[in-house]
Design a protein around this motif. Sequence first.
Motif, PDB file in Angstrom:
ATOM      1  N   ARG A 133      46.014  17.051  10.928  1.00  0.00           N
ATOM      2  CA  ARG A 133      45.786  15.768  11.593  1.00  0.00           C
ATOM      3  C   ARG A 133      44.812  14.874  10.848  1.00  0.00           C
ATOM      4  NH1 ARG A 133      44.578  18.252  17.213  1.00  0.00           N
ATOM      5  NH2 ARG A 133      42.536  17.988  16.346  1.00  0.00           N
ATOM      6  N   THR A 134      43.961  15.465  10.023  1.00  0.00           N
ATOM      7  CA  THR A 134      42.960  14.688   9.303  1.00  0.00           C
ATOM      8  C   THR A 134      43.582  14.075   8.067  1.00  0.00           C
ATOM      9  OG1 THR A 134      41.265  16.218  10.062  1.00  0.00           O
ATOM     10  CG2 THR A 134      40.684  14.768   8.219  1.00  0.00           C
ATOM     11  N   PRO A 135      43.544  12.756   7.959  1.00  0.00           N
ATOM     12  CA  PRO A 135      44.117  12.134   6.761  1.00  0.00           C
ATOM     13  C   PRO A 135      43.272  12.473   5.540  1.00  0.00           C
ATOM     14  CG  PRO A 135      43.043  10.491   8.137  1.00  0.00           C
ATOM     15  CD  PRO A 135      42.990  11.793   8.886  1.00  0.00           C
ATOM     16  N   VAL A 136      43.948  12.638   4.444  1.00  0.00           N
ATOM     17  CA  VAL A 136      43.269  12.931   3.186  1.00  0.00           C
ATOM     18  C   VAL A 136      42.692  11.628   2.650  1.00  0.00           C
ATOM     19  CG1 VAL A 136      43.545  13.798   0.850  1.00  0.00           C
ATOM     20  CG2 VAL A 136      44.831  14.832   2.730  1.00  0.00           C
ATOM     21  N   ARG A 137      41.443  11.652   2.381  1.00  0.00           N
ATOM     22  CA  ARG A 137      40.787  10.453   1.860  1.00  0.00           C
ATOM     23  C   ARG A 137      40.618  10.588   0.365  1.00  0.00           C
ATOM     24  NH1 ARG A 137      36.320   8.602   6.231  1.00  0.00           N
ATOM     25  NH2 ARG A 137      37.681   8.747   8.035  1.00  0.00           N
ATOM     26  N   THR A 138      41.004   9.564  -0.315  1.00  0.00           N
ATOM     27  CA  THR A 138      40.817   9.554  -1.766  1.00  0.00           C
ATOM     28  C   THR A 138      39.624   8.677  -2.072  1.00  0.00           C
ATOM     29  OG1 THR A 138      42.382   7.747  -1.970  1.00  0.00           O
ATOM     30  CG2 THR A 138      43.235   9.961  -2.268  1.00  0.00           C
ATOM     31  N   PRO A 139      38.818   9.102  -2.987  1.00  0.00           N
ATOM     32  CA  PRO A 139      37.636   8.306  -3.302  1.00  0.00           C
ATOM     33  C   PRO A 139      38.051   6.960  -3.901  1.00  0.00           C
ATOM     34  CG  PRO A 139      37.853  10.123  -4.840  1.00  0.00           C
ATOM     35  CD  PRO A 139      38.916  10.311  -3.783  1.00  0.00           C
ATOM     36  N   VAL A 140      37.356   5.943  -3.484  1.00  0.00           N
ATOM     37  CA  VAL A 140      37.603   4.596  -4.010  1.00  0.00           C
ATOM     38  C   VAL A 140      36.796   4.454  -5.305  1.00  0.00           C
ATOM     39  CG1 VAL A 140      37.397   2.130  -3.571  1.00  0.00           C
ATOM     40  CG2 VAL A 140      37.927   3.716  -1.692  1.00  0.00           C
ATOM     41  N   ARG A 141      37.480   4.113  -6.325  1.00  0.00           N
ATOM     42  CA  ARG A 141      36.787   3.955  -7.603  1.00  0.00           C
ATOM     43  C   ARG A 141      36.114   2.591  -7.654  1.00  0.00           C
ATOM     44  NH1 ARG A 141      40.716   6.526 -12.135  1.00  0.00           N
ATOM     45  NH2 ARG A 141      41.070   8.473 -11.039  1.00  0.00           N
ATOM     46  N   GLU A 142      34.933   2.620  -8.163  1.00  0.00           N
ATOM     47  CA  GLU A 142      34.223   1.353  -8.305  1.00  0.00           C
ATOM     48  C   GLU A 142      34.796   0.611  -9.499  1.00  0.00           C
ATOM     49  OE1 GLU A 142      29.980   1.581  -8.250  1.00  0.00           O
ATOM     50  OE2 GLU A 142      30.075   3.389  -7.031  1.00  0.00           O
ATOM     51  N   ARG A 143      34.963  -0.680  -9.299  1.00  0.00           N
ATOM     52  CA  ARG A 143      35.485  -1.495 -10.406  1.00  0.00           C
ATOM     53  C   ARG A 143      34.341  -1.894 -11.329  1.00  0.00           C
ATOM     54  NH1 ARG A 143      39.860  -5.564  -7.849  1.00  0.00           N
ATOM     55  NH2 ARG A 143      40.997  -3.994  -6.675  1.00  0.00           N
TER      56      ARG A 143
END
Length: 146
Positions: A133-143
């Motif tokens: 049930r927990t969505p997989v979170r992908t790290p947001v890369r800093e631009r």
Amino acid sequence: MNTQRLLAPTLRSASAATLAAGGYIHARLYVDEYRFVHIIGPLFLLQASASFALAALLLLGTPPLLLRAAAAGVTLGALAGFIASRTVGVFGFTEHGLQPAPQALLSLLTETGTLLLLSIWQMTVTRQHRAARTPVRTPVRERATN
């Protein structure tokens, strides 16, 4: 090979095996010693029958929570009967210590093992449901700002 995929079937089989072993011990005690004990004899036969039936149902596939709870309930009932028969008595019937030997000790071990396995199995199932049930979170890369 994914060990998580093997964990639930292994716990299911082990739970069924210990539940059936406890049922077998109670069936043998019924035949060998308690068959003619008023009320207690039929309770031993009922516990053995319920244990065998639930063990078979556990082996048929991944059961719903209700079936696992029923297996735990039968096991807890057997343990409660064991404790009561050595303390306050059950329908006027009392026993002492780990008699009859070795069945009393073996029964305690199989029933404790069943509860332990069912508990681990339930925690595993709960963890798997939460993970699904927990969505997989992908790290947001800093631009890079240039």
